[in-house]
Design an enzyme around this catalytic site. Structure first.
Site, PDB file in Angstrom:
ATOM      1  N   CYS A 253       0.842  -1.202   0.000  1.00  9.01           N
ATOM      2  CA  CYS A 253       0.000   0.000   0.000  1.00  9.01           C
ATOM      3  C   CYS A 253       0.874   1.249   0.000  1.00  9.01           C
ATOM      4  CB  CYS A 253      -0.920  -0.028   1.224  1.00  9.01           C
ATOM      5  SG  CYS A 253      -2.122   1.316   1.276  1.00  9.01           S
TER       6      CYS A 253
ATOM      7  N   CYS B 174      -0.460   8.479   6.995  1.00 10.69           N
ATOM      8  CA  CYS B 174      -1.829   8.304   6.510  1.00 10.69           C
ATOM      9  C   CYS B 174      -2.759   8.053   7.699  1.00 10.69           C
ATOM     10  CB  CYS B 174      -1.894   7.130   5.535  1.00 10.69           C
ATOM     11  SG  CYS B 174      -1.046   7.433   3.960  1.00 10.69           S
TER      12      CYS B 174
ATOM     13  N   CYS C 157      -3.112   4.662   9.419  1.00 11.45           N
ATOM     14  CA  CYS C 157      -1.853   4.131   9.957  1.00 11.45           C
ATOM     15  C   CYS C 157      -1.235   5.023  11.031  1.00 11.45           C
ATOM     16  CB  CYS C 157      -0.857   3.927   8.823  1.00 11.45           C
ATOM     17  SG  CYS C 157      -1.436   2.785   7.549  1.00 11.45           S
TER      18      CYS C 157
ATOM     19  N   CYS D 212       8.082   3.131   5.873  1.00 14.61           N
ATOM     20  CA  CYS D 212       7.264   2.896   4.682  1.00 14.61           C
ATOM     21  C   CYS D 212       8.116   2.616   3.457  1.00 14.61           C
ATOM     22  CB  CYS D 212       6.362   4.100   4.408  1.00 14.61           C
ATOM     23  SG  CYS D 212       7.274   5.618   4.064  1.00 14.61           S
TER      24      CYS D 212
END
Length: 253
Positions: A121, A203, A206, A231
């Site tokens: 993602c 985000c 998260c 990430c």
């Protein structure tokens, strides 16, 4: 109580650290010209870097990743930067068809199912847009600090990235108190979510607030073990496993 009230305080060597950060930015701007960009996460450290760039009229472009899953407060900062500093911010978004395909294949909450899917993602929403942001650039500026996590404990002021570009981290030696002291001194606009005990903001799905005594990045991907909490934006490919872009929309794990 605001984050400024909680964290801002003057510490020994603050002026020297500010001067060093400004020197690094000034030299990089002179060296790279139109090839340098600040890749801002819109977190408070990056807002400090943006303020240094704007305050000293450095010719460094500003750019950010709008992942499509950010908090409204974070997205609103893009317009606040332009209004406050009179500077445009380049916005890079994930490719809509890639997001639709990923969600259709793996579900809207795929990030909670496995580390592989969470990184996938991030790949769709962050890594691919970052590649477009940095295309043709020779240098980029971040707000990374050594204090942020163990994984960032040896962040240098300057380093080559995987593509040979210069990655500049002018706040590498700043403390959390330094960041907020600077914000207080210069009235730097910042994300109001920082006032809600979110020191590290990504985000919305998260990110959560942290509790007293938790690590700085404990609110990021909190359901994962500590070692996984990046990430990919600031991890070299030979340092950690990273899902290739070509596999980001594969079958559900």
């Amino acid at each position: 109580m605001s984050a400024i009230d909680l964290y801002a305080r003057a510490t020994a060597g603050f002026d020297e650290r500010v001067a060093n950060a400004l020197r690094l930015l000034t030299e990089a701007a002179a060296t790279h010209g139109a090839g340098i960009v600040q890749s801002t996460s819109l977190g408070v450290e990056d807002m400090v870097v943006t303020d240094l760039i704007a305050r000293h009229r450095l010719p460094i472009a500003l750019a950010t990743l709008e992942t499509g899953a950010l908090h409204p407060e974070t997205v609103a900062l893009i317009g606040r930067i332009t209004a406050h500093y009179g500077l445009a911010v380049e916005v890079f978004k994930p490719r809509e068809e890639a997001v639709v395909h990923f969600v259709k294949t793996n579900g809207a909450e795929a990030m909670y199912q496995s580390l592989e899917l969470r990184k996938a993602c991030c790949g769709v929403r962050k890594m691919e847009p970052l590649a477009r942001m940095l295309a043709g650039r020779t240098a980029w500026v971040t707000g990374l600090r050594r204090e942020q996590s163990n994984a960032r404990g040896e962040v240098p002021f300057s380093e080559p990235d995987d593509a040979g570009r210069t990655k500049l981290n002018p706040l590498a030696d700043w403390s959390w108190a330094d960041v907020w002291h600077y914000v207080q001194l210069h009235q730097v606009p910042y994300n109001p979510l920082h006032d809600q005990f979110m020191p590290s903001i990504g985000c919305a799905p998260c990110t959560r607030a942290i509790a007293v005594g938790e690590d700085f990045r404990a609110g990021r991907w909190w359901w994962e073990q500590d070692g996984a909490k990046e990430c990919g934006l600031h991890v070299k490919h030979d340092d950690a496993e990273q899902a290739p872009v070509s596999s980001l929309i594969g079958d559900r794990a």
